[in-house]
Scaffold this motif. Structure first.
Motif, short mmCIF file in Angstrom:
data_model
loop_
_atom_site.label_atom_id
_atom_site.label_comp_id
_atom_site.label_asym_id
_atom_site.label_seq_id
_atom_site.Cartn_x
_atom_site.Cartn_y
_atom_site.Cartn_z
N SER A 39 7.33 48.77 42.27
CA SER A 39 8.67 48.66 41.68
C SER A 39 9.70 49.17 42.68
O SER A 39 9.37 49.58 43.80
CB SER A 39 8.74 49.47 40.39
N ASP A 40 10.96 49.17 42.26
CA ASP A 40 12.03 49.73 43.09
C ASP A 40 12.41 51.14 42.64
O ASP A 40 13.46 51.67 43.04
CB ASP A 40 13.27 48.81 43.04
N ARG A 41 11.54 51.76 41.81
CA ARG A 41 11.78 53.15 41.43
C ARG A 41 11.69 54.05 42.66
O ARG A 41 10.98 53.74 43.62
CB ARG A 41 10.74 53.61 40.40
N ILE A 42 12.38 55.17 42.58
CA ILE A 42 12.29 56.15 43.66
C ILE A 42 12.27 57.54 43.04
O ILE A 42 12.91 57.78 42.01
CB ILE A 42 13.44 56.00 44.68
N SER A 43 11.50 58.43 43.65
CA SER A 43 11.40 59.80 43.13
C SER A 43 11.60 60.79 44.26
O SER A 43 11.39 60.49 45.43
CB SER A 43 10.03 60.02 42.48
N ALA A 44 12.04 61.98 43.88
CA ALA A 44 12.16 63.10 44.81
C ALA A 44 12.01 64.37 44.00
O ALA A 44 12.53 64.46 42.88
CB ALA A 44 13.52 63.07 45.51
N TYR A 45 11.31 65.34 44.55
CA TYR A 45 11.04 66.59 43.84
C TYR A 45 10.42 66.33 42.46
O TYR A 45 10.75 66.99 41.48
CB TYR A 45 12.32 67.41 43.68
N ASP A 46 9.55 65.33 42.39
CA ASP A 46 8.88 64.96 41.14
C ASP A 46 9.86 64.46 40.07
O ASP A 46 9.54 64.43 38.88
CB ASP A 46 8.04 66.11 40.58
N VAL A 47 11.06 64.08 40.47
CA VAL A 47 12.04 63.47 39.56
C VAL A 47 12.09 61.98 39.86
O VAL A 47 12.31 61.59 41.01
CB VAL A 47 13.45 64.07 39.78
N LEU A 49 14.27 58.90 39.62
CA LEU A 49 15.67 58.59 39.38
C LEU A 49 15.79 57.44 38.37
O LEU A 49 14.96 56.54 38.35
CB LEU A 49 16.37 58.21 40.69
N ARG A 50 16.85 57.46 37.57
CA ARG A 50 16.98 56.44 36.52
C ARG A 50 17.33 55.07 37.10
O ARG A 50 17.00 54.05 36.53
CB ARG A 50 18.05 56.86 35.50
N ASN A 51 18.06 55.05 38.20
CA ASN A 51 18.32 53.78 38.88
C ASN A 51 17.44 53.68 40.12
O ASN A 51 16.98 54.69 40.65
CB ASN A 51 19.80 53.61 39.22
N GLY A 52 17.18 52.46 40.55
CA GLY A 52 16.27 52.26 41.67
C GLY A 52 17.00 51.80 42.92
O GLY A 52 18.24 51.76 42.97
N VAL A 53 16.22 51.45 43.94
CA VAL A 53 16.75 50.99 45.22
C VAL A 53 16.31 49.54 45.40
O VAL A 53 15.12 49.27 45.59
CB VAL A 53 16.21 51.85 46.38
N PRO A 54 17.24 48.57 45.29
CA PRO A 54 16.86 47.16 45.37
C PRO A 54 15.99 46.85 46.59
O PRO A 54 16.28 47.31 47.70
CB PRO A 54 18.22 46.44 45.45
N LYS A 274 14.77 73.53 40.76
CA LYS A 274 13.56 73.53 39.95
C LYS A 274 13.91 73.93 38.52
O LYS A 274 14.64 74.90 38.30
CB LYS A 274 12.52 74.49 40.54
N GLY A 275 13.41 73.18 37.56
CA GLY A 275 13.74 73.44 36.16
C GLY A 275 14.75 72.44 35.62
O GLY A 275 14.94 72.32 34.40
N LEU A 276 15.41 71.70 36.53
CA LEU A 276 16.39 70.70 36.10
C LEU A 276 15.89 69.28 36.34
O LEU A 276 16.68 68.37 36.59
CB LEU A 276 17.73 70.91 36.83
N GLU A 277 14.56 69.09 36.25
CA GLU A 277 13.99 67.75 36.47
C GLU A 277 14.52 66.73 35.46
O GLU A 277 14.58 65.54 35.73
CB GLU A 277 12.46 67.81 36.40
N GLY A 278 14.92 67.20 34.27
CA GLY A 278 15.37 66.30 33.20
C GLY A 278 16.80 65.86 33.28
O GLY A 278 17.25 65.00 32.51
N GLY A 279 17.56 66.42 34.23
CA GLY A 279 18.96 66.01 34.36
C GLY A 279 19.82 67.17 34.81
O GLY A 279 19.38 68.32 34.87
N VAL A 289 20.93 60.06 38.06
CA VAL A 289 21.34 58.71 38.50
C VAL A 289 21.99 58.83 39.87
O VAL A 289 22.92 59.62 40.08
CB VAL A 289 22.35 58.08 37.50
N MET A 290 21.48 58.05 40.83
CA MET A 290 22.04 58.06 42.18
C MET A 290 23.42 57.43 42.20
O MET A 290 23.67 56.42 41.54
CB MET A 290 21.15 57.26 43.13
N ASP A 291 24.33 58.01 43.01
CA ASP A 291 25.60 57.34 43.31
C ASP A 291 25.30 56.05 44.06
O ASP A 291 24.29 55.95 44.78
CB ASP A 291 26.48 58.23 44.18
#
Length: 314
Positions: A39-47, A49-54, A274-279, A289-291
């Motif tokens: 997919s075009d999903r992307i993660s960092a620090y086990d998060v 992101l809600r939007n992906g990278v085309p 750490k601790g803010l993985e949910g937002g 959500v990435m800018d």
């Protein structure tokens, strides 16, 4: 840029076995084969992101295919085909969605280790070294600086955590006790050879392969009796590896990179900890959500890595 990113694949009639940080894994009508969809999903620090990278999934797939072919003499892989027309009938009807981002692979018993090889001291390895002079418990010479090339590449395994959990850096001794000394020695030998050959090739393309992560599995031996070690998952992509531009290399600090460091840096600047993985703080549960400029910048770096390594784009 493509109109949109593929966040989740949707293939009615196929059984979804797992939706990972990036890949969706489906069963096929052949019990020995799986369908991997990048997919075009992307993660960092086990998060995640809600939007992906085309097109990110297509870049990862093309880079993996390139390395599967280039390094096939080192160890067999799980790869069967990326040609949708050669896949089982129930998969072929989704050709438009899958073209360029899907692989048919052998089902394997995955070894529960992340096989990390480090050629340079950076990331969590640098953090540990500053504290104790070691990396994964392995003593290193005094006086190393951040991003310095190590005297020899190091095999530094970690546990393979369930999604949402953190991988844990462990010592070679602990890793060997988890999977058995003989299998550990086979994995270490293959991982180091893969890294050394890939790093040598990347250098001819103006890239430093600072470190990378491999995953291995076991399949029944074709000769009968026993199991063969094979390479599984992706291979030497910007998701699993740190690539630095050789022309800008300057030990003594962080390096510009073609991997997810750009996204990690943005997350930290935006308030992630750490601790803010949910937002973001005060908006936990909303996700991150990435800018749009971060999406574009990340996509640009992934495409540059593809073009430098392979000589062609998508």
């Amino acid at each position: 840029m493509s109109a949109s990113a593929l966040i989740d694949s949707n293939l009615p009639g196929l059984k979804l076995l797992n939706r990972g940080k990036v890949r969706d894994v489906y069963a096929t009508s052949d019990p020995n084969l799986l369908l991997f969809v990048a997919s075009d999903r992307i993660s960092a620090y086990d998060v995640i992101l809600r939007n992906g990278v085309p097109d990110k999934g297509k870049v990862l797939t093309k880079i993996s295919l390139f390395w599967f072919e280039k390094l096939k003499h080192v160890i067999p892989t799980h790869f069967v085909t990326a040609n949708v027309d050669e896949m089982p009938e129930e998969v072929r009807k989704y050709k438009e969605t899958l073209e360029g981002r899907a692989m048919l692979v052998k089902k394997a018993k995955v070894i529960p280790l992340e096989a990390i090889v480090r050629g340079y001291i950076t990331g969590s390895g640098w953090s540990e070294y500053k504290r104790s002079g070691t990396v994964h418990g392995i003593p290193l010479p005094a006086g190393l600086v951040e991003s310095q090339k190590l005297p020899e590449p190091l095999f530094t395994p970690s546990t393979k955590a369930e999604q949402g959990q953190h991988d844990e850096n462990i010592s070679p001794e602990k890793a060997a006790s988890l999977i058995g000394a003989d299998l550990y020695a086979r994995v270490e030998r293959a991982a180091l050879q893969l890294y050394k050959e890939a790093a040598t090739f990347a250098a001819t393309k103006g890239l430093i392969l600072a470190d990378t992560k491999f995953e291995f599995g076991l399949v029944p031996s074709a000769s009968g009796g026993g199991e063969d070690l094979i390479l599984v998952d992706e291979l030497l992509t910007p998701d699993s590896s740190r690539y630095w531009p050789a022309a800008a290399y300057a030990p003594g600090g962080p390096q510009p990179s073609f991997d997810k460091q750009y996204l990690r840096d943005w997350l930290v600047r935006t308030g992630f900890r750490k601790g803010l993985e949910g937002g973001p703080e005060g908006r936990e549960g909303e996700g991150w959500v990435m800018d749009e400029d971060v999406v574009r910048g990340t996509r640009k770096r992934y495409l540059e890595a593809l073009e430098m390594l392979t000589g062609s784009g998508l």
